[in-house]
Design a protein around this motif. Sequence first.
Motif, mmCIF file in Angstrom:
data_model
loop_
_atom_site.group_PDB
_atom_site.id
_atom_site.type_symbol
_atom_site.label_atom_id
_atom_site.label_comp_id
_atom_site.label_asym_id
_atom_site.label_seq_id
_atom_site.Cartn_x
_atom_site.Cartn_y
_atom_site.Cartn_z
ATOM 1 N N MET A 133 20.145 59.193 19.641
ATOM 2 C CA MET A 133 21.259 58.596 18.915
ATOM 3 C C MET A 133 22.545 58.795 19.707
ATOM 4 N N TYR A 134 23.350 57.737 19.750
ATOM 5 C CA TYR A 134 24.641 57.785 20.457
ATOM 6 C C TYR A 134 25.658 57.107 19.565
ATOM 7 N N ASN A 135 26.795 57.758 19.367
ATOM 8 C CA ASN A 135 27.839 57.128 18.574
ATOM 9 C C ASN A 135 29.218 57.470 19.074
ATOM 10 N N THR A 172 25.644 49.946 12.871
ATOM 11 C CA THR A 172 24.659 50.138 13.928
ATOM 12 C C THR A 172 24.701 48.966 14.896
ATOM 13 N N VAL A 173 24.340 49.251 16.136
ATOM 14 C CA VAL A 173 24.255 48.221 17.173
ATOM 15 C C VAL A 173 22.905 48.365 17.873
ATOM 16 N N ASP A 174 22.567 47.375 18.715
ATOM 17 C CA ASP A 174 21.222 47.274 19.278
ATOM 18 C C ASP A 174 20.910 48.209 20.439
ATOM 19 N N ASP A 175 21.920 48.646 21.196
ATOM 20 C CA ASP A 175 21.651 49.616 22.261
ATOM 21 C C ASP A 175 22.913 50.404 22.571
ATOM 22 N N ARG A 176 22.740 51.475 23.314
ATOM 23 C CA ARG A 176 23.859 52.390 23.541
ATOM 24 C C ARG A 176 25.005 51.753 24.324
ATOM 25 N N ASN A 217 17.590 55.262 18.335
ATOM 26 C CA ASN A 217 16.215 54.970 18.715
ATOM 27 C C ASN A 217 15.342 55.768 17.761
ATOM 28 N N VAL A 275 26.093 48.796 23.954
ATOM 29 C CA VAL A 275 26.852 48.004 22.984
ATOM 30 C C VAL A 275 27.832 48.893 22.215
ATOM 31 N N VAL A 276 27.516 50.172 22.064
ATOM 32 C CA VAL A 276 28.458 51.105 21.434
ATOM 33 C C VAL A 276 29.769 51.086 22.209
ATOM 34 N N TRP A 302 24.168 53.714 17.817
ATOM 35 C CA TRP A 302 22.867 53.235 18.301
ATOM 36 C C TRP A 302 21.876 54.348 18.019
#
Length: 133
Positions: free
Chosen positions: A110-112, A78-82, A129, A84-85, A127
């Motif tokens: 969610m974004y991955n 996981t990362v802190d915001d989209r 939320n 950063v993905v 990421w």
Amino acid sequence: MSKMILVNLPVRDLAAATAFYVALGGTVNPQFSGENSTSLMFADAIGVMLLTHDYYREFTKRPIGDARADSQALYALTVDDRDVVDATVARAVAAGGRADPNPAQDLGFMYNRHIEDLDGYVWEIVWMNTANA
């Protein structure tokens, strides 16, 4: 001692794999690294141990599978915001990884995206939320 998750991966080229995992966000832990292995920490309780094939064989009698040919597992970070993905995937590509071997998902909360390392292991960069899930 608190519980930890340590993923042990056999790798073909230790130096190249180490560079990839540093680009992915890991920090080398020299206390548990040497000529046959690299320990990388992604959080206080999450680590990845890269082992040369010869060294990995000291821990198992099973043959080493080829992650480039068969899916063995999916790992997620996981990362802190989209944003950063995308930045993490870009850094990992610059270190020799292959972006998006699996389709990206954008569900709003969610974004991955996925990144394949040099040995074929696939990592999902996520990421979430959770407040809006």
